[in-house]
Design a protein around this motif. Sequence first.
Motif, PDB file in Angstrom:
ATOM      1  N   THR A  56       5.056  -3.553  -0.083  1.00 51.84           N
ATOM      2  CA  THR A  56       5.545  -3.514  -1.505  1.00 51.84           C
ATOM      3  C   THR A  56       5.196  -2.447  -2.318  1.00 51.84           C
ATOM      4  OG1 THR A  56       3.410  -4.782  -2.099  1.00 51.84           O
ATOM      5  CG2 THR A  56       5.388  -6.119  -1.313  1.00 51.84           C
ATOM      6  N   ARG A  57       5.866  -2.289  -3.490  1.00 47.31           N
ATOM      7  CA  ARG A  57       5.465  -1.279  -4.470  1.00 47.31           C
ATOM      8  C   ARG A  57       4.127  -1.232  -5.029  1.00 47.31           C
ATOM      9  NH1 ARG A  57       4.657  -0.551  -9.646  1.00 47.31           N
ATOM     10  NH2 ARG A  57       5.592   1.180 -10.817  1.00 47.31           N
ATOM     11  N   GLY A  58       3.683  -2.680  -4.882  1.00 50.00           N
ATOM     12  CA  GLY A  58       2.512  -2.981  -5.710  1.00 50.00           C
ATOM     13  C   GLY A  58       1.181  -2.642  -4.578  1.00 50.00           C
ATOM     14  N   TRP A  59       1.480  -2.901  -3.294  1.00 56.04           N
ATOM     15  CA  TRP A  59       0.401  -2.312  -2.474  1.00 56.04           C
ATOM     16  C   TRP A  59       0.468  -0.648  -2.172  1.00 56.04           C
ATOM     17  CZ3 TRP A  59      -0.046   0.906   1.775  1.00 56.04           C
ATOM     18  CH2 TRP A  59      -1.138   0.523   2.813  1.00 56.04           C
ATOM     19  N   ILE A  60       1.543  -0.282  -2.579  1.00 57.05           N
ATOM     20  CA  ILE A  60       1.584   1.276  -2.382  1.00 57.05           C
ATOM     21  C   ILE A  60       0.915   1.956  -3.769  1.00 57.05           C
ATOM     22  CG2 ILE A  60       2.990   3.413  -2.521  1.00 57.05           C
ATOM     23  CD1 ILE A  60       5.185   1.776  -0.848  1.00 57.05           C
ATOM     24  N   TYR A  61       1.182   1.231  -4.829  1.00 56.18           N
ATOM     25  CA  TYR A  61       0.511   1.578  -6.073  1.00 56.18           C
ATOM     26  C   TYR A  61      -1.102   1.494  -5.900  1.00 56.18           C
ATOM     27  CZ  TYR A  61      -0.899   1.274 -10.958  1.00 56.18           C
ATOM     28  OH  TYR A  61      -1.578   1.455 -12.075  1.00 56.18           O
ATOM     29  N   ARG A  62      -1.545   0.256  -5.435  1.00 64.31           N
ATOM     30  CA  ARG A  62      -2.899   0.026  -5.349  1.00 64.31           C
ATOM     31  C   ARG A  62      -3.628   1.261  -4.475  1.00 64.31           C
ATOM     32  NH1 ARG A  62      -0.865  -5.132  -5.094  1.00 64.31           N
ATOM     33  NH2 ARG A  62      -1.361  -5.330  -2.888  1.00 64.31           N
ATOM     34  N   LEU A  63      -2.941   1.465  -3.400  1.00 66.96           N
ATOM     35  CA  LEU A  63      -3.291   2.504  -2.330  1.00 66.96           C
ATOM     36  C   LEU A  63      -3.327   3.610  -2.926  1.00 66.96           C
ATOM     37  CD1 LEU A  63      -3.761   3.028   0.807  1.00 66.96           C
ATOM     38  CD2 LEU A  63      -1.418   4.115   0.703  1.00 66.96           C
ATOM     39  N   GLU A  64      -2.469   4.387  -3.624  1.00 66.73           N
ATOM     40  CA  GLU A  64      -2.434   5.596  -4.287  1.00 66.73           C
ATOM     41  C   GLU A  64      -3.478   5.649  -5.520  1.00 66.73           C
ATOM     42  OE1 GLU A  64       1.220   7.053  -5.465  1.00 66.73           O
ATOM     43  OE2 GLU A  64       2.105   7.106  -3.544  1.00 66.73           O
ATOM     44  N   ARG A  65      -3.790   4.509  -5.932  1.00 61.87           N
ATOM     45  CA  ARG A  65      -4.800   4.341  -7.027  1.00 61.87           C
ATOM     46  C   ARG A  65      -6.429   4.248  -6.708  1.00 61.87           C
ATOM     47  NH1 ARG A  65      -4.035   4.478 -12.615  1.00 61.87           N
ATOM     48  NH2 ARG A  65      -5.654   2.853 -12.673  1.00 61.87           N
ATOM     49  N   GLY A  66      -6.635   4.171  -5.265  1.00 60.26           N
ATOM     50  CA  GLY A  66      -7.864   3.927  -4.604  1.00 60.26           C
ATOM     51  C   GLY A  66      -8.412   2.525  -4.911  1.00 60.26           C
ATOM     52  N   GLU A  67      -7.491   1.534  -5.094  1.00 59.24           N
ATOM     53  CA  GLU A  67      -7.767   0.315  -5.216  1.00 59.24           C
ATOM     54  C   GLU A  67      -7.980  -0.508  -3.835  1.00 59.24           C
ATOM     55  OE1 GLU A  67      -5.067  -1.832  -7.951  1.00 59.24           O
ATOM     56  OE2 GLU A  67      -5.823  -0.354  -9.739  1.00 59.24           O
ATOM     57  N   PRO A  68      -8.428  -1.622  -3.572  1.00 61.93           N
ATOM     58  CA  PRO A  68      -8.567  -2.039  -2.082  1.00 61.93           C
ATOM     59  C   PRO A  68      -7.429  -2.458  -1.857  1.00 61.93           C
ATOM     60  CG  PRO A  68     -10.331  -2.786  -3.636  1.00 61.93           C
ATOM     61  CD  PRO A  68      -9.335  -2.321  -4.344  1.00 61.93           C
ATOM     62  N   VAL A  69      -6.998  -2.407  -0.617  1.00 64.30           N
ATOM     63  CA  VAL A  69      -5.764  -2.876   0.044  1.00 64.30           C
ATOM     64  C   VAL A  69      -6.251  -3.354   1.337  1.00 64.30           C
ATOM     65  CG1 VAL A  69      -4.029  -1.453  -1.218  1.00 64.30           C
ATOM     66  CG2 VAL A  69      -5.026  -0.763   0.797  1.00 64.30           C
ATOM     67  N   THR A  70      -5.280  -4.319   1.763  1.00 61.58           N
ATOM     68  CA  THR A  70      -5.555  -4.794   3.366  1.00 61.58           C
ATOM     69  C   THR A  70      -4.855  -3.711   4.198  1.00 61.58           C
ATOM     70  OG1 THR A  70      -4.789  -6.966   2.455  1.00 61.58           O
ATOM     71  CG2 THR A  70      -4.585  -6.537   4.814  1.00 61.58           C
ATOM     72  N   PRO A  71      -5.647  -3.349   5.200  1.00 58.10           N
ATOM     73  CA  PRO A  71      -5.061  -2.355   6.109  1.00 58.10           C
ATOM     74  C   PRO A  71      -3.668  -2.883   6.498  1.00 58.10           C
ATOM     75  CG  PRO A  71      -7.420  -2.425   6.586  1.00 58.10           C
ATOM     76  CD  PRO A  71      -7.081  -3.685   5.529  1.00 58.10           C
ATOM     77  N   PRO A  72      -2.629  -1.680   6.634  1.00 59.15           N
ATOM     78  CA  PRO A  72      -1.550  -2.071   7.155  1.00 59.15           C
ATOM     79  C   PRO A  72      -1.243  -2.250   8.654  1.00 59.15           C
ATOM     80  CG  PRO A  72      -1.659   0.327   7.086  1.00 59.15           C
ATOM     81  CD  PRO A  72      -2.894  -0.276   6.453  1.00 59.15           C
ATOM     82  N   VAL A  73      -0.569  -3.131   9.016  1.00 62.64           N
ATOM     83  CA  VAL A  73      -0.353  -3.755  10.451  1.00 62.64           C
ATOM     84  C   VAL A  73       0.648  -2.520  11.109  1.00 62.64           C
ATOM     85  CG1 VAL A  73      -0.995  -5.946  10.335  1.00 62.64           C
ATOM     86  CG2 VAL A  73       1.496  -5.539   9.864  1.00 62.64           C
ATOM     87  N   PHE A  74       1.156  -2.721  12.203  1.00 71.89           N
ATOM     88  CA  PHE A  74       1.914  -1.652  12.855  1.00 71.89           C
ATOM     89  C   PHE A  74       3.377  -1.889  12.273  1.00 71.89           C
ATOM     90  CE2 PHE A  74       4.901  -0.439  16.137  1.00 71.89           C
ATOM     91  CZ  PHE A  74       4.308   1.054  16.337  1.00 71.89           C
ATOM     92  N   GLU A  75       3.967  -2.893  11.897  1.00 72.79           N
ATOM     93  CA  GLU A  75       5.207  -2.962  11.445  1.00 72.79           C
ATOM     94  C   GLU A  75       5.167  -2.354  10.025  1.00 72.79           C
ATOM     95  OE1 GLU A  75       4.620  -5.775  14.629  1.00 72.79           O
ATOM     96  OE2 GLU A  75       3.679  -5.645  12.699  1.00 72.79           O
ATOM     97  N   GLU A  76       4.013  -2.422   9.287  1.00 74.38           N
ATOM     98  CA  GLU A  76       3.942  -1.932   8.089  1.00 74.38           C
ATOM     99  C   GLU A  76       3.809  -0.196   8.069  1.00 74.38           C
ATOM    100  OE1 GLU A  76       1.947  -5.501   5.347  1.00 74.38           O
ATOM    101  OE2 GLU A  76       0.557  -4.207   6.841  1.00 74.38           O
ATOM    102  N   LEU A  77       3.091   0.104   9.064  1.00 74.22           N
ATOM    103  CA  LEU A  77       3.099   1.498   9.241  1.00 74.22           C
ATOM    104  C   LEU A  77       4.336   1.890   9.671  1.00 74.22           C
ATOM    105  CD1 LEU A  77      -0.270   2.072  11.426  1.00 74.22           C
ATOM    106  CD2 LEU A  77       0.204   2.744   9.278  1.00 74.22           C
ATOM    107  N   ARG A  78       5.278   1.195  10.319  1.00 78.29           N
ATOM    108  CA  ARG A  78       6.550   1.707  10.609  1.00 78.29           C
ATOM    109  C   ARG A  78       7.330   1.942   9.460  1.00 78.29           C
ATOM    110  NH1 ARG A  78       8.042  -1.022  16.175  1.00 78.29           N
ATOM    111  NH2 ARG A  78       8.238  -2.774  14.607  1.00 78.29           N
ATOM    112  N   ALA A  79       7.321   0.757   8.640  1.00 78.57           N
ATOM    113  CA  ALA A  79       7.916   0.750   7.310  1.00 78.57           C
ATOM    114  C   ALA A  79       7.654   2.109   6.390  1.00 78.57           C
ATOM    115  CB  ALA A  79       7.686  -0.506   6.579  1.00 78.57           C
TER     116      ALA A  79
END
Length: 144
Positions: A56-79
């Motif tokens: 999701t856009r929200g997950w990428i946004y939080r990642l880039e802002r340095g906010e806590p995110v759930t580590p991506p699983v393999f399918e999300e890494l492939r995405a």
Amino acid sequence: MSAMAEKDISAGKEAQHPERRTQFVDLIRGRRAELGESLDRFAAKAVDPVTGTRVTRGWIYRLERGEPVTPPVFEELRALAAACEWPVEALQDAAGSQFHGVDPLRSGSSEAKAYVHKLDQLPPEQRDRLLRLIDTLVPPDAAG
């Protein structure tokens, strides 16, 4: 307050917030900038071509802002790899480093480690040509 007491307090604060690893977020943020894509466009492309899993856009946004995110699983890494227009292997090491503290060079032969270090010294266009050559010799799907 004594200088020693102040030092103890500041040391306690550092222990609460150890140095954060940023290999994965740096890679994603840098690639999105290279592609010149908005967050919305990048997120729209972040779909696993095998399972249809979306990041999701929200997950990428939080990642880039340095906010806590759930580590991506393999399918999300492939995405995310699809959005980056890179093979998933290009993201796996960075994700392992940032989210799990894994040093990708601790495994493998000493010869492989030496080649990886040399690869990092090549200019981008030479590195890309070499990686394409390696993929013709050992396709990414056969390397696992």
